[in-house]
Design an enzyme around this catalytic site. Structure first.
Site, short mmCIF file in Angstrom:
data_model
loop_
_atom_site.label_atom_id
_atom_site.label_comp_id
_atom_site.label_asym_id
_atom_site.label_seq_id
_atom_site.Cartn_x
_atom_site.Cartn_y
_atom_site.Cartn_z
N LYS A 110 0.83 -1.21 0.00
CA LYS A 110 0.00 0.00 0.00
C LYS A 110 0.86 1.26 0.00
O LYS A 110 0.56 2.21 -0.73
CB LYS A 110 -0.98 -0.02 1.17
N LYS A 189 -8.44 -12.84 -14.81
CA LYS A 189 -9.15 -13.11 -13.55
C LYS A 189 -10.06 -11.93 -13.21
O LYS A 189 -9.65 -10.76 -13.32
CB LYS A 189 -8.10 -13.29 -12.46
N LYS A 192 -11.72 -6.32 -9.22
CA LYS A 192 -12.07 -4.91 -9.24
C LYS A 192 -10.92 -4.07 -9.81
O LYS A 192 -11.14 -3.12 -10.54
CB LYS A 192 -12.34 -4.48 -7.80
#
Ligand code: TRP
Length: 323
Positions: A110, A189, A192
């Site tokens: 992140k 795949k 989102k």
């Protein structure tokens, strides 16, 4: 044996979420002793809009209840309705080595992506460990991306038990490598982050448009297609339609004579019908939000019955309450 898992309230669900995580969790209810909660405290590390958080939390509750989460069988609650978890986070966080948290992949990923790190993001694995340890959890079904968090939870539990005496159940991870990867609209795949999803509860027009927009090759309808099993619409149809029906479309495509437009139309119809019962149930729930709120509050009360016992045990073990 208690199974527990946390669900991130992170917006609209898609078919991949349903087949990969929700359906197995809903089926696991038959074994009993399932604890499922909506991780709204965790969402605070990266979402800073209170209206959005409330909306997402409610949507997750509606989605899961609509798809078959049974509050009479399982304990289902909103994480923040049992705020004891934040106290436990402190008790265990105080003996969690910095080095352990610094090695967390999800934190490193992140921050590498440019998300500015706050204390909550760094402490995320400790809150997650508290979620698990607070309920004497034995098994935690999670995706592979959460494996390291589970290892950290085990390390923390073991360290607490060694420092203060046997207090916590040391949980096992049940890592779910998806049995079948659900392909997205572009054949990768479904995810989102690839923007290739089909929403579970999208509106009819948008869903039809997405499915009709699947790109296929330029072979004419009449041409036989020996590679029919590789066709994306066929693959998706196998996931949502009766097996005989999907097999029938596959053999018609292979033989030649079935156009891609007709195939996609059939896929849309099957997709829409597959979700029809859940959609109807969701609409009922959405019209009855008092009931949904009551389900979550009752769930929190049941969760708290366990949480308060474990928290008391932990407080006593570390000497911040009378033994
Ligand atoms: N971190 C998990 C995820 O991103 C969600 C989560 C929070 C969780 N607390 C948990 C999962 C406890 C399992 C157990 O999916």
């Amino acid at each position: 044996m208690r199974t527990l898992t946390g669900i991130q309230p992170s917006g609209t669900l898609h078919l991949g979420n349903y087949l990969g995580a929700m359906r197995p969790a809903i089926e696991a209810q038959a074994r009993g002793n399932c604890f499922y909660f909506i991780a709204d405290y965790h969402s605070m590390t990266s979402l800073f809009d209170p209206v959005e958080r409330r909306k997402n939390t409610l949507n997750v509750a509606l989605d899961w209840l609509a798809c078959g989460l049974d509050p009479a069988t399982s304990v289902f609650w909103r994480q923040s309705d049992v705020p004891e978890v934040t106290e436990l986070m402190w008790l265990i966080g105080s003996l969690t080595p910095m080095g352990l948290l610094e090695r967390a992949h999800s934190f490193k990923d992140k921050t590498a992506k440019g998300i500015s790190p706050n204390f909550g993001l760094f402490a995320y694995p400790v809150l997650m460990a508290a979620d698990i340890l607070l309920y004497d959890t034995h098994v935690v079904p999670v995706g592979r991306d959460q494996q390291q968090h589970l290892e950290m939870t085990r390390d923390i539990a073991i360290k607490f038990n060694q420092t203060y005496g046997e207090t916590f159940v040391v949980p096992e991870a049940d890592i779910r490598d998806e049995l079948a990867v659900v392909p997205g609209l572009d054949g990768q795949k479904m995810s989102k982050s690839y923007g290739n999803t089909i929403d579970l509860f999208g509106d009819e027009k948008a869903t039809r448009k997405k499915i009709m927009g699947i790109v296929m090759d330029s072979r004419t309808p009449a041409e036989p297609k020996p590679d029919a099993d590789q066709n994306l619409a066929i693959q998706l149809m196998k996931l949502v339609a009766a097996p005989e029906l999907a097999a029938d479309y596959e053999s018609r495509l292979r033989a030649g004579g079935l156009g891609y437009g007709d195939l996609k139309k059939a896929l849309f119809e099957q997709y829409w019908a597959f979700l029809a019962p859940y959609r109807a149930r969701r609409a009922e729930l959405a019209a009855n939000l008092d009931y949904v709120e009551k389900v979550l509050r009752d769930g929190a009360e049941k969760a708290r019955a366990t949480a308060s016992v474990v928290l008391k045990r932990a407080r006593q073990a570390c000497g911040i309450a009378a033994a």
